[in-house]
Scaffold this active site. Structure first.
Site, short mmCIF file in Angstrom:
data_model
loop_
_atom_site.label_atom_id
_atom_site.label_comp_id
_atom_site.label_asym_id
_atom_site.label_seq_id
_atom_site.Cartn_x
_atom_site.Cartn_y
_atom_site.Cartn_z
N ASP A 32 0.82 -1.22 0.00
CA ASP A 32 0.00 0.00 0.00
C ASP A 32 0.85 1.27 0.00
O ASP A 32 1.98 1.26 0.49
CB ASP A 32 -0.89 -0.03 1.25
CG ASP A 32 -2.14 0.81 1.07
OD1 ASP A 32 -2.34 1.37 -0.03
OD2 ASP A 32 -2.91 0.91 2.04
N GLY A 33 0.27 2.34 -0.52
CA GLY A 33 0.94 3.64 -0.47
C GLY A 33 1.64 4.02 -1.77
O GLY A 33 2.35 5.03 -1.82
N GLY A 35 0.27 5.09 -4.54
CA GLY A 35 -0.31 6.32 -5.08
C GLY A 35 0.24 7.55 -4.36
O GLY A 35 0.63 8.54 -5.00
N HIS A 49 2.98 2.37 -8.72
CA HIS A 49 2.80 0.92 -8.82
C HIS A 49 4.05 0.27 -9.41
O HIS A 49 4.47 -0.81 -8.99
CB HIS A 49 1.57 0.60 -9.67
CG HIS A 49 0.28 1.10 -9.07
ND1 HIS A 49 -0.01 0.94 -7.74
CD2 HIS A 49 -0.78 1.75 -9.60
CE1 HIS A 49 -1.19 1.47 -7.47
NE2 HIS A 49 -1.67 1.98 -8.58
N LEU A 142 11.94 -19.68 -2.58
CA LEU A 142 10.68 -19.21 -1.99
C LEU A 142 9.55 -19.25 -3.03
O LEU A 142 9.82 -19.10 -4.23
CB LEU A 142 10.94 -17.78 -1.51
CG LEU A 142 9.87 -16.86 -0.98
CD1 LEU A 142 10.54 -15.83 -0.07
CD2 LEU A 142 9.11 -16.14 -2.07
N ARG A 205 -5.74 -1.77 8.43
CA ARG A 205 -6.85 -2.70 8.19
C ARG A 205 -6.40 -3.85 7.29
O ARG A 205 -5.34 -3.78 6.66
CB ARG A 205 -8.07 -2.02 7.57
CG ARG A 205 -7.82 -0.84 6.75
CD ARG A 205 -9.06 -0.33 6.02
NE ARG A 205 -8.55 0.44 4.90
CZ ARG A 205 -8.24 1.71 4.98
NH1 ARG A 205 -8.45 2.38 6.11
NH2 ARG A 205 -7.72 2.34 3.94
#
Ligand code: FPP
Length: 250
Positions: A32-33, A35, A49, A142, A205
């Protein structure tokens, strides 16, 4: 282990603090973040992005080096279609570009799997997902699960649909339903539940991410926007995780 230049790379001292016997097997990341990162620099959101995708690669390789086995990264949620068309198109183009260039997505050791409802993705993206999953299948590093058109509720609904078929056919009795039967039918059926969920950018959240798998997850939040997320930040998240006392309800 640290092939990639990272001006915020963790000090040797910090790295030594990691207990190799208590590294989370499965880490979820809400990227997130992007933008806000772009806006601060006067760039289009798509630039955020793109920067975020580069960070995912760096963090994935770093995580592998310290012993993480699985990362699930939230790349596009079932709700993200509500964003302006130009942003959705730019995200889909970016995903396609990265899927096509298999090494750019995650380097040479990482196994790539995609989870989510693929029916809404373009034929071209679906084709490239098949190619990249096949191309990376035999690797031993991984596993990176890219969540695309993913929603935790939608994942549970599709698991229930599969179970309902068994009930309709008579192979499953409703009174015999177990948690394991759902765990075996969600997208991450081959993977242990997520141990640690990292969400940068100040939001606190879950946003419909790994709802079933996060029943006993630890959470790590920070104010840093995802494109600024450093290997040192990741190390701090791991160290914090190692200081938690996980009781699994006991
Ligand atoms: C949330 O930040 C991020 C997304 C909706 C997309 C995340 C996708 C990537 C980082 C690219 C993944 C691509 C590949 C190829 C792995 P936001 O846009 O909501 O940021 P904001 O909250 O600051 O507006």
């Amino acid at each position: 282990m640290f092939k990639f230049f990272d001006k915020f790379r963790p000090s040797k001292q910090l790295l030594k603090e990691i207990d190799p016997n208590n590294v989370p097997k499965h880490v979820g990341i809400i990227m997130d973040g992007n933008g806000r990162w772009a806006k601060k620099r006067g760039l289009p959101r798509s630039a955020g992005h793109r920067a975020g995708a580069q960070v995912l690669r760096r963090i994935t390789e770093f995580a592998e080096g310290i012993g993480v086995k699985y990362i699930t990264a939230y790349a596009f949620s079932t709700e993200n279609w509500k964003r302006p068309k130009a942003e959705v198109d730019a995200l889909m183009d970016l995903l396609l570009e990265y899927l096509k260039d298999k090494e750019q997505l995650a380097g040479k050791r990482v196994i790539i799997r995609v989870i989510g409802d693929r029916s809404a993705l373009s034929d071209e993206i679906n084709r490239e997902i098949d190619v990249v999953e096949e191309y990376t299948r035999g690797r031993e590093g991984l596993t990176l699960y890219l969540a695309i058109n993913y929603g935790g509720r939608q994942e549970i609904v599709q698991a229930m649909k599969k179970l309902s078929e068994g009930i309709r056919e008579g192979s499953v009795a409703p009174e015999d339903l177990t948690e394991d039967m759902i765990s075996e039918r969600i997208y991450t059926d081959e993977v242990p539940d997520v141990d640690l969920i990292i969400r940068p950018s100040g939001e606190l959240r879950l946003s419909n991410f790994l709802l079933w798998q996060s029943a006993y997850s630890e959470f790590w939040f920070s104010d840093i926007n995802w494109p600024d997320f450093s290997n040192r930040d990741f190390t701090r998240a791991i160290l914090d995780y190692q200081n938690r006392n996980r009781r699994f309800g006991a």
